[in-house]
Write an enzyme that holds these catalytic residues in place. Structure first.
Site, PDB file in Angstrom:
ATOM      1  N   CYS A   2      -7.765  -4.910   7.364  1.00 18.33           N
ATOM      2  CA  CYS A   2      -7.628  -5.864   6.272  1.00 18.33           C
ATOM      3  C   CYS A   2      -6.643  -5.287   5.272  1.00 18.33           C
ATOM      4  CB  CYS A   2      -8.959  -6.076   5.560  1.00 18.33           C
ATOM      5  SG  CYS A   2     -10.250  -6.729   6.633  1.00 18.33           S
ATOM      6  N   GLY A  28      -3.854  -8.966   7.905  1.00 18.97           N
ATOM      7  CA  GLY A  28      -4.937  -9.897   8.186  1.00 18.97           C
ATOM      8  C   GLY A  28      -4.505 -11.322   7.915  1.00 18.97           C
ATOM      9  N   ASN A 100     -11.652  -2.492   3.016  1.00 18.85           N
ATOM     10  CA  ASN A 100     -10.916  -2.359   4.272  1.00 18.85           C
ATOM     11  C   ASN A 100     -11.548  -1.215   5.054  1.00 18.85           C
ATOM     12  OD1 ASN A 100      -7.630  -1.059   5.166  1.00 18.85           O
ATOM     13  ND2 ASN A 100      -9.046  -2.250   6.370  1.00 18.85           N
ATOM     14  N   GLY A 101     -11.989  -1.514   6.271  1.00 11.91           N
ATOM     15  CA  GLY A 101     -12.613  -0.478   7.094  1.00 11.91           C
ATOM     16  C   GLY A 101     -13.749  -1.058   7.892  1.00 11.91           C
ATOM     17  N   TYR A 259       1.345   0.920  14.629  1.00 12.20           N
ATOM     18  CA  TYR A 259       1.395  -0.537  14.738  1.00 12.20           C
ATOM     19  C   TYR A 259       1.173  -1.302  13.423  1.00 12.20           C
ATOM     20  CZ  TYR A 259      -0.020  -5.274  16.063  1.00 12.20           C
ATOM     21  OH  TYR A 259      -0.119  -6.626  16.150  1.00 12.20           O
TER      22      TYR A 259
END
Ligand code: SF4
Length: 491
Positions: A2, A28, A100-101, A259
Site C-alpha cells: 500500500c 495500490g 502499510n504492511g 519491482y
C-alpha cells in the site's frame, strides 16, 4: 503493498494529500482514502483509482491542516468498501490510522482486542486491529496537555505495540487535538520517509510517506528515512519529537527495489533507480560468464519496471537497447490485479510487439521478476510470433520461491513457478533458448553497494525463505497461506 502519507502544514492539506496519493498510485490501485482534521474528522474514501474517487467538491470538504491518506492494495482482509483505509476510532478520542504492511499474528491480536478489550471489529483488516491496539495502549495512560508528557505516553504505547505486534508495519496516524504520528516496525520492513518544507510563516511543514515521490512536486525537501523501531510525533504547532524506541536489525524489503517502488524514489537512503542499474550490470556480468558466445542482437525490457535494469545490462554487454514492446499506459500492472483470469487476459491487451525491432533477431528479454510465469510465457510467444529467431530471458531478481507475508500479495507456494519447477523446467515452460536469474548475493550487492544507508541485511525471504521475524515457523506459514486464500475467495 500500500501507499501511505501524512502531512502537517500551516495551510489545508487535502489537495496535497490527493497529490501524494497520485504519486503513490503504483503502490495500490484497489481503493484510496483521506482523513483530515479541523474541529472534527473529515473523511472521503472510495474504490478504484485516486483520480476517479476524489472530485473537487470532495477535496474541498476535507478541511484542516493535518491529515493522512492511504492507497489500498489488499494483502489482508477482503475487497469491500469497509476495508478501505484510513480507519478511525473515537475511543479514547479521535485517532485515524493508515498502515502499510501485514501483521503476521493478526488472529491472536484480533482475539485479544475483542475479548480482553471488548472492542468491536468492523472488518477482517489487520490495520483495524492495529488501530484498536494502539488506541487501547494510549488510553491506559492519563492524557496530559503538555506535549512532552504526551510524547512519553506515545512512546510507551508504541513500545507496547512493538512487544505485541509481529510482522511488517509502517504507520501514519492522526490524533485529534495532538497532531501527526508515524512509526515503523522494529525491522523496518516496509519503507517510510520524511520531508520538510519551510512555510511562508517561517515555520516547518512536515510530510511522512511510503516514498519520496511526491516531495519535489509539493516543494518538500527529503529529510531522512524513519528508522526501524522509531516513532515521530509532530504536534499541532509543527514541533517534531522523535525517538528510536527499539534497535534491532534493519531488514527492509528488497522487492521494493526490484519491482514495487517508483524508480525515482530513494528508500532507506538507497536510490531505487541506481539499484536497478546495478542489478542490470550484475546480471550482464553473470551472462558473460555463463554464455560468452550467446550475445543477443537486441535487449528489450518487459515494460516498464525492468527498463532500468535492461538499459544497464545492454550497456554492459555492448548490445542495442530497444523498447520493442509497447505498453499501453492506461492498463494496470498485471501483478497487482486481483484474480488470474484478468491477468491472463490483459498481457496481449496491454503489450504490443514492434515487428521492426524483433523480426530476424536474437532477442534478450529482461524482466524484473517471474512470479507465476504466465506473463513471461505470453511475452515469449509474442516475440516468436513477431519473428524473433531466438529468445533469451534474463531476470533481475532470483527465483521467487516463497510467498511474502509482510505486505506483498504474492501467490501461494503452489502457484509460484520457481517453487515447483527447476530452472531448466522453467526454461522449457517459457520456451526460451536460455534463461538466467540474478543470484541472491548479486541482488543484495546491487542494493547495498552505494548510498549512505544503515541497512544491515535486506529481507529476501521470498527468495531464500529466511523470514525476518521469529514467529514464521512452517505452521505459521501454512496458517497465513490459508488465511490469504480465504481472503481472496471472499470467505
Ligand atoms: Fe519483500 Fe520478499 Fe521480504 Fe516480502 S518476503 S518483505 S516481498 S523481500
Amino acid at each position: 503493498m500500500c501507499g501511505i502519507a501524512g502531512i502537517h502544514s500551516n495551510k489545508p492539506v487535502a489537495a496535497e494529500l490527493y497529490d501524494s496519493l497520485i504519486h503513490l498510485q503504483h503502490r495500490g490501485q484497489d481503493a484510496a482514502g483521506i482523513i483530515t482534521y479541523k474541529n472534527r474528522m473529515h473523511k472521503s474514501k472510495g474504490s478504484g483509482l485516486v483520480r476517479d474517487i476524489f472530485t473537487d467538491k470532495k477535496i474541498a470538504r476535507l478541511k484542516g491542516n493535518v491529515g493522512i491518506a492511504h492507497n489500498r492494495y489488499p494483502t489482508h482482509g477482503g475487497f469491500g468498501h469497509g476495508e478501505i483505509q484510513p480507519f478511525w476510532t473515537s475511543v479514547p478520542y479521535g485517532i485515524a490510522l493508515a498502515h502499510n504492511g501485514n501483521l503476521t499474528n493478526y488472529s491472536e491480536l484480533a482475539k485479544t482486542i475483542t475479548s480482553n478489550e471488548s472492542r468491536y471489529l468492523n472488518t477482517d483488516s489487520d490495520s483495524e486491529v492495529l488501530l484498536h491496539l494502539f488506541a487501547d495502549l494510549l488510553h491506559n495512560k492519563n492524557q496530559p496537555d503538555n506535549d512532552n508528557e504526551f510524547f512519553k505516553n506515545l512512546c510507551y504505547a508504541i513500545e507496547k505495540v512493538f512487544e505485541h505486534v509481529q510482522g511488517a508495519y509502517s504507520v501514519v496516524a492522526l490524533i485529534i487535538g495532538k497532531g501527526l504520528v508515524a512509526f515503523r516496525d522494529p525491522n523496518g520492513i516496509r519503507p517510510l520517509v520524511k520531508g520538510v518544507r519551510t512555510n511562508k510563516d517561517g515555520g516547518k511543514d512536515h510530510i511522512i510517506a511510503s516514498e519520496n515521490t511526491m516531495f519535489y512536486p509539493l516543494g518538500f525537501e527529503p529529510e531522512r528515512s524513519i528508522l526501524p523501531g522509531e516513532i515521530v510525533y509532530i504536534n499541532h504547532k509543527g514541533k517534531e519529537f522523535n525517538r528510536r524506541i527499539l534497535k534491532q536489525s534493519f531488514n527492509p524489503c528488497i522487492f521494493e527495489y526490484v519491482y514495487f517502488a517508483r524508480p525515482d524514489a530513494t528508500l532507506n537512503d538507497v536510490s531505487v533507480y541506481r539499484s536497478r542499474l546495478r542489478m542490470g550490470q550484475n546480471l550482464a556480468e553473470k551472462w558473460k560468464q555463463r554464455f560468452p558466445d550467446n550475445i543477443p542482437d537486441i535487449i528489450i525490457p518487459a515494460p516498464s519496471t525492468a527498463n532500468t535494469s535492461a538499459l544497464s545490462m545492454a550497456n554492459t554487454l555492448g548490445v542495442r537497447y530497444s523498447e520493442g514492446l509497447y505498453k499501453n499506459p492506461f492498463i494496470g500492472r498485471t501483478f497487482i490485479m486481483p484474480g488470474q483470469r484478468a491477468r491472463k487476459k490483459s498481457v496481449r491487451y496491454k503489450l504490443t510487439p514492434q515487428r521492426t525491432e524483433i523480426e530476424g533477431k536474437t532477442v534478450m528479454i529482461v524482466d524484473d521478476s517471474i512470479v507465476r510465469g504466465n506473463t513471461s510465457r505470453e511475452i515469449v510467444r509474442m516475440l516468436k510470433d513477431f519473428g524473433a529467431t531466438k529468445v533469451y530471458f534474463a531476470v533481475a531478481c532470483p527465483p521467487v520461491i516463497s510467498p511474502c507475508f509482510y505486505g506483498v500479495d504474492m501467490p501461494t507456494r503452489k502457484e509460484l513457478i520457481a517453487n515447483n519447477k527447476t530452472i531448466s523446467q522453467i526454461k522449457n515452460f517459457l520456451a526460451v533458448d536460455e534463461l538466467i536469474y540474478q543470484d541472491i548475493d548479486s541482488l543484495s550487492e546491487a542494493v547495498m553497494r552505494k548510498g549512505d544507508h544503515h541497512i544491515d541485511k535486506p529481507c529476501m525471504a521470498c527468495f531464500d525463505k529466511k523470514y525476518i521475524t521469529s514467529e514464521m515457523s512452517i505452521e505459521k506459514i501454512n496458517e497465513l497461506e490459508q488465511l490469504r486464500i480465504k481472503d481472496r475467495n471472499g470467505k
